[in-house]
Design a protein around this motif. Structure first.
Motif, PDB file in Angstrom:
ATOM      1  N   PHE A   1       2.838  -4.556  -5.769  1.00  0.00           N
ATOM      2  CA  PHE A   1       2.492  -3.599  -4.718  1.00  0.00           C
ATOM      3  C   PHE A   1       3.484  -3.680  -3.571  1.00  0.00           C
ATOM      4  CE2 PHE A   1       0.025  -2.911  -0.705  1.00  0.00           C
ATOM      5  CZ  PHE A   1      -0.155  -1.540  -0.835  1.00  0.00           C
ATOM      6  N   GLU A   2       3.819  -4.885  -3.143  1.00  0.00           N
ATOM      7  CA  GLU A   2       4.713  -5.078  -2.013  1.00  0.00           C
ATOM      8  C   GLU A   2       6.122  -4.556  -2.322  1.00  0.00           C
ATOM      9  OE1 GLU A   2       7.324  -6.696   0.936  1.00  0.00           O
ATOM     10  OE2 GLU A   2       7.420  -7.177  -1.204  1.00  0.00           O
ATOM     11  N   ARG A   3       6.551  -4.702  -3.560  1.00  0.00           N
ATOM     12  CA  ARG A   3       7.908  -4.304  -3.926  1.00  0.00           C
ATOM     13  C   ARG A   3       8.057  -2.821  -4.227  1.00  0.00           C
ATOM     14  NH1 ARG A   3       9.695  -9.237  -8.054  1.00  0.00           N
ATOM     15  NH2 ARG A   3       9.953 -10.854  -6.451  1.00  0.00           N
ATOM     16  N   THR A   4       7.006  -2.200  -4.747  1.00  0.00           N
ATOM     17  CA  THR A   4       7.155  -0.831  -5.259  1.00  0.00           C
ATOM     18  C   THR A   4       6.469   0.243  -4.425  1.00  0.00           C
ATOM     19  OG1 THR A   4       5.215  -1.029  -6.725  1.00  0.00           O
ATOM     20  CG2 THR A   4       7.351  -1.719  -7.619  1.00  0.00           C
ATOM     21  N   TRP A   5       5.662  -0.145  -3.435  1.00  0.00           N
ATOM     22  CA  TRP A   5       4.939   0.860  -2.647  1.00  0.00           C
ATOM     23  C   TRP A   5       5.494   0.991  -1.237  1.00  0.00           C
ATOM     24  CZ3 TRP A   5       0.258   3.824  -3.486  1.00  0.00           C
ATOM     25  CH2 TRP A   5      -0.062   3.922  -4.858  1.00  0.00           C
ATOM     26  N   ARG A   6       6.790   0.817  -1.073  1.00  0.00           N
ATOM     27  CA  ARG A   6       7.423   0.935   0.233  1.00  0.00           C
ATOM     28  C   ARG A   6       8.128   2.271   0.432  1.00  0.00           C
ATOM     29  NH1 ARG A   6       8.078  -3.072   3.519  1.00  0.00           N
ATOM     30  NH2 ARG A   6       7.361  -5.166   3.003  1.00  0.00           N
ATOM     31  N   ASP A   7       8.226   3.082  -0.617  1.00  0.00           N
ATOM     32  CA  ASP A   7       8.999   4.312  -0.517  1.00  0.00           C
ATOM     33  C   ASP A   7       8.112   5.535  -0.276  1.00  0.00           C
ATOM     34  OD1 ASP A   7       7.847   4.883  -3.038  1.00  0.00           O
ATOM     35  OD2 ASP A   7       9.504   3.873  -4.055  1.00  0.00           O
ATOM     36  N   ALA A   8       8.794   6.659  -0.021  1.00  0.00           N
ATOM     37  CA  ALA A   8       8.085   7.907   0.291  1.00  0.00           C
ATOM     38  C   ALA A   8       7.291   8.425  -0.895  1.00  0.00           C
ATOM     39  CB  ALA A   8       9.095   8.966   0.740  1.00  0.00           C
ATOM     40  N   GLU A   9       7.677   8.031  -2.099  1.00  0.00           N
ATOM     41  CA  GLU A   9       6.974   8.493  -3.290  1.00  0.00           C
ATOM     42  C   GLU A   9       5.561   7.936  -3.385  1.00  0.00           C
ATOM     43  OE1 GLU A   9       9.370   7.494  -6.607  1.00  0.00           O
ATOM     44  OE2 GLU A   9      10.974   8.906  -6.098  1.00  0.00           O
ATOM     45  N   HIS A  10       5.277   6.891  -2.614  1.00  0.00           N
ATOM     46  CA  HIS A  10       3.958   6.273  -2.658  1.00  0.00           C
ATOM     47  C   HIS A  10       3.191   6.459  -1.356  1.00  0.00           C
ATOM     48  CE1 HIS A  10       6.007   4.177  -6.017  1.00  0.00           C
ATOM     49  NE2 HIS A  10       4.820   4.268  -6.559  1.00  0.00           N
ATOM     50  N   GLU A  11       3.508   7.506  -0.625  1.00  0.00           N
ATOM     51  CA  GLU A  11       2.792   7.802   0.603  1.00  0.00           C
ATOM     52  C   GLU A  11       1.681   8.817   0.331  1.00  0.00           C
ATOM     53  OE1 GLU A  11       5.664   9.169   3.390  1.00  0.00           O
ATOM     54  OE2 GLU A  11       6.580   7.184   3.683  1.00  0.00           O
ATOM     55  N   PHE A  12       0.587   8.665   1.058  1.00  0.00           N
ATOM     56  CA  PHE A  12      -0.524   9.617   0.966  1.00  0.00           C
ATOM     57  C   PHE A  12      -0.302  10.755   1.951  1.00  0.00           C
ATOM     58  CE2 PHE A  12      -2.333   5.870  -0.938  1.00  0.00           C
ATOM     59  CZ  PHE A  12      -3.211   6.354  -1.903  1.00  0.00           C
ATOM     60  N   LEU A  13      -0.738  11.925   1.577  1.00  0.00           N
ATOM     61  CA  LEU A  13      -0.643  13.075   2.476  1.00  0.00           C
ATOM     62  C   LEU A  13      -1.669  12.979   3.598  1.00  0.00           C
ATOM     63  CD1 LEU A  13      -0.151  15.934  -0.142  1.00  0.00           C
ATOM     64  CD2 LEU A  13       1.588  14.670   1.137  1.00  0.00           C
ATOM     65  N   ASP A  14      -2.841  12.417   3.280  1.00  0.00           N
ATOM     66  CA  ASP A  14      -3.871  12.224   4.295  1.00  0.00           C
ATOM     67  C   ASP A  14      -3.402  11.179   5.307  1.00  0.00           C
ATOM     68  OD1 ASP A  14      -7.057  12.557   4.831  1.00  0.00           O
ATOM     69  OD2 ASP A  14      -6.403  10.505   5.221  1.00  0.00           O
ATOM     70  N   VAL A  15      -3.415  11.546   6.577  1.00  0.00           N
ATOM     71  CA  VAL A  15      -2.865  10.679   7.630  1.00  0.00           C
ATOM     72  C   VAL A  15      -3.602   9.341   7.705  1.00  0.00           C
ATOM     73  CG1 VAL A  15      -2.455  10.461  10.114  1.00  0.00           C
ATOM     74  CG2 VAL A  15      -2.043  12.653   8.960  1.00  0.00           C
ATOM     75  N   GLU A  16      -4.922   9.364   7.646  1.00  0.00           N
ATOM     76  CA  GLU A  16      -5.701   8.132   7.771  1.00  0.00           C
ATOM     77  C   GLU A  16      -5.504   7.216   6.568  1.00  0.00           C
ATOM     78  OE1 GLU A  16      -9.769   8.958   8.604  1.00  0.00           O
ATOM     79  OE2 GLU A  16      -9.349  10.022  10.471  1.00  0.00           O
ATOM     80  N   LEU A  17      -5.464   7.783   5.381  1.00  0.00           N
ATOM     81  CA  LEU A  17      -5.241   6.965   4.188  1.00  0.00           C
ATOM     82  C   LEU A  17      -3.838   6.362   4.201  1.00  0.00           C
ATOM     83  CD1 LEU A  17      -6.906   9.013   1.303  1.00  0.00           C
ATOM     84  CD2 LEU A  17      -7.813   7.021   2.526  1.00  0.00           C
ATOM     85  N   GLU A  18      -2.864   7.136   4.666  1.00  0.00           N
ATOM     86  CA  GLU A  18      -1.501   6.615   4.720  1.00  0.00           C
ATOM     87  C   GLU A  18      -1.394   5.471   5.728  1.00  0.00           C
ATOM     88  OE1 GLU A  18       2.498   5.849   4.257  1.00  0.00           O
ATOM     89  OE2 GLU A  18       0.944   6.666   2.943  1.00  0.00           O
ATOM     90  N   ALA A  19      -2.058   5.609   6.849  1.00  0.00           N
ATOM     91  CA  ALA A  19      -2.051   4.529   7.846  1.00  0.00           C
ATOM     92  C   ALA A  19      -2.696   3.275   7.270  1.00  0.00           C
ATOM     93  CB  ALA A  19      -2.787   4.974   9.108  1.00  0.00           C
ATOM     94  N   ALA A  20      -3.777   3.451   6.508  1.00  0.00           N
ATOM     95  CA  ALA A  20      -4.459   2.303   5.889  1.00  0.00           C
ATOM     96  C   ALA A  20      -3.579   1.660   4.828  1.00  0.00           C
ATOM     97  CB  ALA A  20      -5.780   2.756   5.281  1.00  0.00           C
ATOM     98  N   ARG A  21      -2.848   2.477   4.080  1.00  0.00           N
ATOM     99  CA  ARG A  21      -1.929   1.929   3.066  1.00  0.00           C
ATOM    100  C   ARG A  21      -0.855   1.074   3.723  1.00  0.00           C
ATOM    101  NH1 ARG A  21       3.103   2.506   1.136  1.00  0.00           N
ATOM    102  NH2 ARG A  21       3.525   3.965   2.847  1.00  0.00           N
ATOM    103  N   LYS A  22      -0.309   1.568   4.838  1.00  0.00           N
ATOM    104  CA  LYS A  22       0.737   0.828   5.542  1.00  0.00           C
ATOM    105  C   LYS A  22       0.207  -0.487   6.096  1.00  0.00           C
ATOM    106  CE  LYS A  22       3.714   4.699   6.844  1.00  0.00           C
ATOM    107  NZ  LYS A  22       4.262   5.521   7.960  1.00  0.00           N
TER     108      LYS A  22
END
Length: 201
Positions: free
Chosen positions: A110-131
């Motif tokens: 997760f740490e290595r592969t979810w840092r790029d734009a391809e793994h961002e959520f469109l929903d603002v709150e979900l994206e903030a939680a992912r970060k």
């Protein structure tokens, strides 16, 4: 009518949702760039058509298409499920006890592969939680890298000799690892609950 009602109840209890089928497909099918389209079975007057991961029929021939965030969440659950590394760090005692680093593979991936734009959520709150979750995982793995060593038996551990030679450092590291692990587990579970509510899956 009673038989029909019973059959309908059994159908609703056993038929997977489009999201469930998407998770199954992501976990088992080869990667594809084609849009994901899942069709689930429906009830007719004379029989119950049970949907399965390979089912492709319904009464109207219609399909259910996942939104980008629903598909992203399905991929997230594949990479970082609750019953993998998350469950391990929630239960493991790092106070000088060895562990296999492979137990943390989900977090590392997760740490290595979810840092790029391809793994961002469109929903603002979900994206903030992912970060937030990603930041917690990064800090945790860095703490492990700085404060654990191989035992020579295939295990990794906070040096048990620190407990006697450097007790303050030992306690500080162990407490930090447990605290960080708890924060990750809590953040992960909150994210999953929020995503299921927002995405209705």
């Amino acid at each position: 009518l009673r038989l029909q009602a019973n059959l309908e109840a059994e159908y609703r209890a056993r038929v997977p949702s489009a999201f469930d089928l998407a998770v199954y497909e992501i976990q088992n099918a080869a990667k594809t760039t084609a849009p994901l389209s899942i069709t689930v079975g429906t009830m007719t007057n004379s029989q119950v058509i049970m949907a399965s991961p390979g089912a492709s029929q319904n009464q109207a021939g219609a399909s259910v298409r996942l939104t980008p965030d629903q598909r992203m969440f399905a991929e997230f659950l594949k990479v970082l499920p609750s019953n993998g590394s998350i469950a391990f760090i929630d239960e493991n005692n790092f106070a000088g006890f060895g562990f296999r680093f492979e137990e943390l593979d989900d977090l590392v991936r997760f740490e290595r592969t979810w840092r790029d734009a391809e793994h961002e959520f469109l929903d603002v709150e979900l994206e903030a939680a992912r970060k937030r979750l990603l930041a917690l995982v990064s800090t945790y793995l860095a703490t492990l890298a700085r404060n654990t060593w191989s035992t020579g038996t295939g295990l990794q551990s906070v040096p048990e000799e620190w407990e006697h030679e450097q007790p303050e450092r030992f306690n500080e590291v162990v407490q930090s690892l447990h605290s960080q692990a708890g924060a990750i587990v809590e953040s992960h579970q909150q994210f999953v609950r929020a995503a299921r509510t927002k995405l209705q899956v």
